[in-house]
Structure formats: structure tokens, C-alpha cells
Write a protein that holds these residues in place. Structure first.
Motif, PDB file in Angstrom:
ATOM      1  N   UNK A 173      34.702  32.995  33.161  1.00 60.95           N
ATOM      2  CA  UNK A 173      35.750  32.412  33.997  1.00 60.95           C
ATOM      3  C   UNK A 173      36.650  33.541  34.475  1.00 60.95           C
ATOM      4  N   UNK A 174      36.580  33.855  35.767  1.00 59.72           N
ATOM      5  CA  UNK A 174      37.418  34.893  36.361  1.00 59.72           C
ATOM      6  C   UNK A 174      38.658  34.244  36.963  1.00 59.72           C
ATOM      7  N   UNK A 175      39.843  34.736  36.608  1.00 60.03           N
ATOM      8  CA  UNK A 175      41.105  34.221  37.142  1.00 60.03           C
ATOM      9  C   UNK A 175      41.729  35.299  38.020  1.00 60.03           C
ATOM     10  N   UNK A 176      41.954  34.977  39.296  1.00 55.15           N
ATOM     11  CA  UNK A 176      42.542  35.908  40.266  1.00 55.15           C
ATOM     12  C   UNK A 176      43.861  35.332  40.764  1.00 55.15           C
ATOM     13  N   UNK A 177      44.953  36.068  40.572  1.00 46.99           N
ATOM     14  CA  UNK A 177      46.266  35.614  41.013  1.00 46.99           C
ATOM     15  C   UNK A 177      46.583  36.233  42.372  1.00 46.99           C
ATOM     16  N   UNK A 178      46.461  35.435  43.419  1.00 43.16           N
ATOM     17  CA  UNK A 178      46.739  35.856  44.802  1.00 43.16           C
ATOM     18  C   UNK A 178      46.032  37.167  45.153  1.00 43.16           C
ATOM     19  N   UNK A 179      44.722  37.184  45.125  1.00 44.59           N
ATOM     20  CA  UNK A 179      43.987  38.425  45.400  1.00 44.59           C
ATOM     21  C   UNK A 179      44.099  38.916  46.836  1.00 44.59           C
ATOM     22  N   UNK A 211      44.366  31.552  42.293  1.00 38.08           N
ATOM     23  CA  UNK A 211      45.689  31.030  42.636  1.00 38.08           C
ATOM     24  C   UNK A 211      46.058  31.646  43.983  1.00 38.08           C
ATOM     25  N   UNK A 212      46.079  30.835  45.016  1.00 39.18           N
ATOM     26  CA  UNK A 212      46.144  31.399  46.369  1.00 39.18           C
ATOM     27  C   UNK A 212      46.704  30.385  47.368  1.00 39.18           C
ATOM     28  N   UNK A 213      47.325  30.889  48.440  1.00 43.42           N
ATOM     29  CA  UNK A 213      47.699  30.028  49.560  1.00 43.42           C
ATOM     30  C   UNK A 213      47.254  30.632  50.893  1.00 43.42           C
ATOM     31  N   UNK A 214      46.279  31.528  50.837  1.00 38.78           N
ATOM     32  CA  UNK A 214      45.703  32.086  52.058  1.00 38.78           C
ATOM     33  C   UNK A 214      44.716  31.083  52.660  1.00 38.78           C
ATOM     34  N   UNK A 215      44.830  30.855  53.971  1.00 37.38           N
ATOM     35  CA  UNK A 215      44.014  29.824  54.621  1.00 37.38           C
ATOM     36  C   UNK A 215      42.521  30.131  54.532  1.00 37.38           C
ATOM     37  N   UNK A 216      42.150  31.373  54.776  1.00 38.05           N
ATOM     38  CA  UNK A 216      40.728  31.727  54.716  1.00 38.05           C
ATOM     39  C   UNK A 216      40.158  31.497  53.326  1.00 38.05           C
ATOM     40  N   UNK A 217      40.929  31.794  52.298  1.00 38.49           N
ATOM     41  CA  UNK A 217      40.466  31.593  50.927  1.00 38.49           C
ATOM     42  C   UNK A 217      40.302  30.102  50.634  1.00 38.49           C
ATOM     43  N   UNK A 218      41.245  29.281  51.118  1.00 38.28           N
ATOM     44  CA  UNK A 218      41.142  27.836  50.896  1.00 38.28           C
ATOM     45  C   UNK A 218      39.936  27.247  51.622  1.00 38.28           C
ATOM     46  N   UNK A 219      39.680  27.714  52.819  1.00 43.15           N
ATOM     47  CA  UNK A 219      38.543  27.182  53.590  1.00 43.15           C
ATOM     48  C   UNK A 219      37.205  27.603  52.973  1.00 43.15           C
ATOM     49  N   UNK A 256      42.645  22.407  44.399  1.00 50.10           N
ATOM     50  CA  UNK A 256      43.654  21.623  43.689  1.00 50.10           C
ATOM     51  C   UNK A 256      45.003  21.989  44.295  1.00 50.10           C
ATOM     52  N   UNK A 257      45.643  21.046  44.969  1.00 52.87           N
ATOM     53  CA  UNK A 257      46.913  21.292  45.662  1.00 52.87           C
ATOM     54  C   UNK A 257      48.064  20.753  44.814  1.00 52.87           C
ATOM     55  N   UNK A 258      48.995  21.644  44.467  1.00 54.66           N
ATOM     56  CA  UNK A 258      50.136  21.258  43.643  1.00 54.66           C
ATOM     57  C   UNK A 258      51.402  21.193  44.489  1.00 54.66           C
ATOM     58  N   UNK A 259      52.351  20.413  44.022  1.00 56.49           N
ATOM     59  CA  UNK A 259      53.597  20.246  44.782  1.00 56.49           C
ATOM     60  C   UNK A 259      54.330  18.999  44.348  1.00 56.49           C
ATOM     61  N   UNK A 260      54.927  18.232  45.289  1.00 57.15           N
ATOM     62  CA  UNK A 260      54.891  18.496  46.736  1.00 57.15           C
ATOM     63  C   UNK A 260      55.837  19.590  47.196  1.00 57.15           C
ATOM     64  N   UNK A 261      56.861  19.905  46.363  1.00 54.30           N
ATOM     65  CA  UNK A 261      57.802  20.945  46.735  1.00 54.30           C
ATOM     66  C   UNK A 261      57.794  22.067  45.718  1.00 54.30           C
ATOM     67  N   UNK A 262      58.927  22.805  45.655  1.00 53.25           N
ATOM     68  CA  UNK A 262      59.059  23.916  44.720  1.00 53.25           C
ATOM     69  C   UNK A 262      60.111  23.585  43.673  1.00 53.25           C
TER      70      UNK A 262
END
Length: 365
Positions: free
Chosen positions: A166-172, A201-209, A215-221
Motif C-alpha cells: 500500500x503506497x500512500x502519496x500526500x499531494x504528489x 491524497x490529492x486535489x489535482x484534476x488530472x489525478x482525480x480523472x 473518496x470526496x471529503x467535506x463539504x467544507x473545511x
């Protein structure tokens, strides 16, 4: 004062049983700094001492770090230093030449070198696959950009051939140019195809696509977050009305471009003859009074130009900083600014009691 006087190190045992030592004469500033740098376990202390240190090329070996006898040994007309100074692509061509049809190796030497050349080709191939075919093998790790260092780590994991990990990458993708995203994504998919699980753990569009599952967390901060808003494929997230991420992915929400741009002050700072690391003796004009973006693919020289050359040079002028700046001929237009502030991602404060309130001076009268 600088190098001290003659004396010897005296070792003794304290009343608590600890072994201590002291110099019988005056130690001198430089020997003391060298000893503290060698013995300290604190990264902060080591970084503080490094401000007074400068790296210089050895006049004897000219930076090769080997004796003439070692350099006299060549394979295919090149010694180890010459091969190390090649790019990954050039090194692959050199290795292929040794094992190809027109090899200079004898039949016995080919049998001996077969496994070695195969391993070298494999490891160089991993670097090429993650888009690092342009770097030289002997490049110091300190000069690598964040994206380059991260891709080298990923290439190492691919080379390990591990399965069931299991590889965990934080905002690569932080610090990566969009053109480099596909290489990073391809590397992660290759790790996945080996039989591993990749958790990003990422919010880059290309990575999400590119992800198989989101898994989308929220709805706010902050206190408005902490919930699972949506899970599933990209389409599932985009169709979720509660997901802010999905609204941007589907195009329901967009970030508008500004209708007009600021004219600025009309003045500019000009960096003349920048040539640190991979910069090619370039001149750069930066207009003042504007929102200026320095962009380019990972490893193109952005951080070298701005952090290593411009910021450190201006810090020397404004704050008498002792940090060595990158090589350039001159910086013109300094008279148009009052100070320079570098806002980076280093931890705030120096003690465990530091927090946003103490750092920003909220409670300071």
C-alpha cells in the motif's frame, strides 16, 4: 583567531559518568565550526553553520573525487566520471553500445558483464520512464527540484518489484507542471499494475480523472468538514450535487478569469547573466507592481532563478544575509523595492508552542 593554536584534545569523565573532552589550547573559529558541524545531531544547527560554508571544486582532482590511477581505467573509451556526467539517455546509448552487435567486449567479458549491463539498463530505463531522461547521473541531490526527487523515489519503488504494498502519496503533484502530471500518473499506474494499491491524497484534476476510485471529503473545511460527501468513479463525484469538487469537475462551477490586468508601476527588476545549475546565462525582466507567475516544466530552473539567485542576492543587499547566492552578473532595479520576503512552505516558529496566533502577532499589543 581563525585556525587557533597548537594543543591537544583532553578526554575526561565527569562526576555523572559522561565522557567529555576539551581542547587544551585555543581551538580557533574554523576548527570549532567544523567540529560542531560534524558532531551535532540538530538539522537546525547544521543549517545555521552551513551559512558560513562554501563548496569549492578541488584544484587537484577538479571535482572528479578520484585519483588519476582510477580515472585511467576506461570502458569503451570512457572512464567512470565521463559516464556519470552523461544524461540518462546518453548513458542508455553507451550501455547499449557495450552489449550490442558491435560491442568492444570479448566473448568472455560479455558473459561477465551481461547481468551488470542488464541491471544498469533496467534502472536507467526506470528514470527514463518517469520523464527524467535529461538529468545527469552525477547530479547532486540538493539541486533536484521537488518533482524530480519525487519521481526518482517512485522509480526506485518500481525497480524494487514489490507486490501487495500500500503506497500512500500526500499531494504528489505539488510543484509539478501539468506536462509532468501524465508521467507521474503513468508511474503510479505502473506501480498499481504490479499488484499494489496506490492511495493518493490529492486535489489535482488530472489525478482525480485518472483515479479508479475517488473518496470526496467535506463539504467544507475545519468544523464544516469531516464527512464523506461522495464516493465512486469520476462520474459519480461529478453527478453529486453535495460535492463542491464534483461541481467543478462537471463544469457547474468555474473560476472566472479576470476581465482586465493591472498595468503595474512601469518599473522592473532585471536579472542579468543567470547561470546557476542548468540556467544558460539568461537575462530575465520581472515587471513590478503586477501579479507575476514564473512557470515551466519540473526541473526547468524556476526555483534556481527565483530562490537561489534573485532572493538570496536581494537578501544579501537588504539584510546582509551570509547565504551564498547563485551565479549571475547583476540584478538591476533594486532601488524600486524596499524589502524582500520569501514565503515558503517551511514550518512556522521554532518552538512547540508556536501557533498561527503567535506567528502572526495576533496577541501582540
Amino acid at each position: 583567531i581563525l585556525f587557533g593554536e597548537e594543543g591537544e584534545m583532553v578526554r575526561y569523565r565527569s562526576r555523572y559518568g559522561h565522557v567529555r573532552e576539551y581542547f587544551s589550547g585555543y581551538e580557533g573559529v574554523i576548527p570549532r565550526m567544523e567540529r560542531l558541524y560534524r558532531d551535532t545531531e540538530s538539522e537546525h544547527s547544521r543549517a545555521n553553520i552551513e551559512r558560513y560554508m562554501v563548496s569549492r571544486v578541488c584544484p587537484v582532482c577538479e571535482g572528479r573525487r578520484l585519483k588519476p590511477e582510477s580515472l585511467a581505467v576506461t570502458v569503451g573509451g570512457s572512464n567512470i566520471v565521463e559516464v556519470s556526467s552523461m544524461s540518462v539517455t546518453q548513458s542508455l546509448e553507451w550501455v547499449a553500445g557495450l552489449g550490442g552487435g558491435e560491442t568492444i567486449l570479448s566473448e568472455r567479458e560479455q558473459i561477465i558483464a551481461h547481468e551488470v549491463l542488464k541491471e544498469i539498463q533496467s534502472r536507467l530505463g526506470f528514470l527514463k520512464d518517469v520523464g527524467l531522461d535529461y538529468i545527469t547521473i552525477d547530479r547532486p541531490s540538493a539541486t533536484l527540484s521537488g518533482g524530480e526527487a519525487q519521481r526518482i523515489r517512485l522509480a526506485t519503488q518500481i525497480g524494487s518489484g514489490l507486490m501487495g504494498v500500500l503506497y500512500i502519496c500526500d499531494e504528489p503533484t505539488v510543484g509539478l507542471h501539468p506536462a509532468d502530471d501524465f508521467r507521474l500518473i503513468g508511474t503510479l499506474k505502473r506501480l498499481r499494475d504490479l499488484g499494489n494499491t496506490i492511495l493518493v491524497v490529492e486535489h489535482d484534476e488530472a489525478m482525480m480523472r485518472a483515479a479508479d476510485h475517488i473518496i470526496d471529503m467535506g463539504p467544507g473545511a475545519g468544523e464544516h468538514g469531516g464527512w464523506i460527501v461522495a464516493t465512486g468513479t469520476l462520474a459519480d463525484i461529478a453527478n453529486s450535487k453535495e460535492s463542491i469538487t464534483g461541481q467543478y469537475l462537471s463544469g457547474v462551477k468555474q473560476i472566472p478569469l479576470p476581465a482586465k490586468r493591472r498595468p503595474g508601476s512601469g518599473e522592473e527588476i532585471v536579472i542579468k547573466g543567470a547561470r546557476q545549475n542548468n540556467l544558460k546565462n539568461i537575462d530575465v525582466s520581472i515587471p513590478l507592481g503586477k501579479f507575476v507567475c514564473i512557470t515551466g516544466v519540473s526541473g526547468s530552473g524556476k526555483s534556481t532563478l527565483i530562490d537561489e539567485i534573485m532572493y538570496k542576492k536581494l537578501a544579501q543587499l537588504f539584510y546582509r544575509s551570509r547565504e551564498k547566492a547563485g551565479d549571475c552578473d547583476d540584478i538591476i532595479g533594486v532601488e524600486y523595492i524596499d524589502k524582500v520576503v520569501n514565503i515558503d512552505q517551511s514550518p512556522i516558529g521554532r518552538t512547540p508552542r508556536s501557533n498561527p496566533a503567535t506567528y502572526t502577532g495576533t496577541f501582540t499589543p
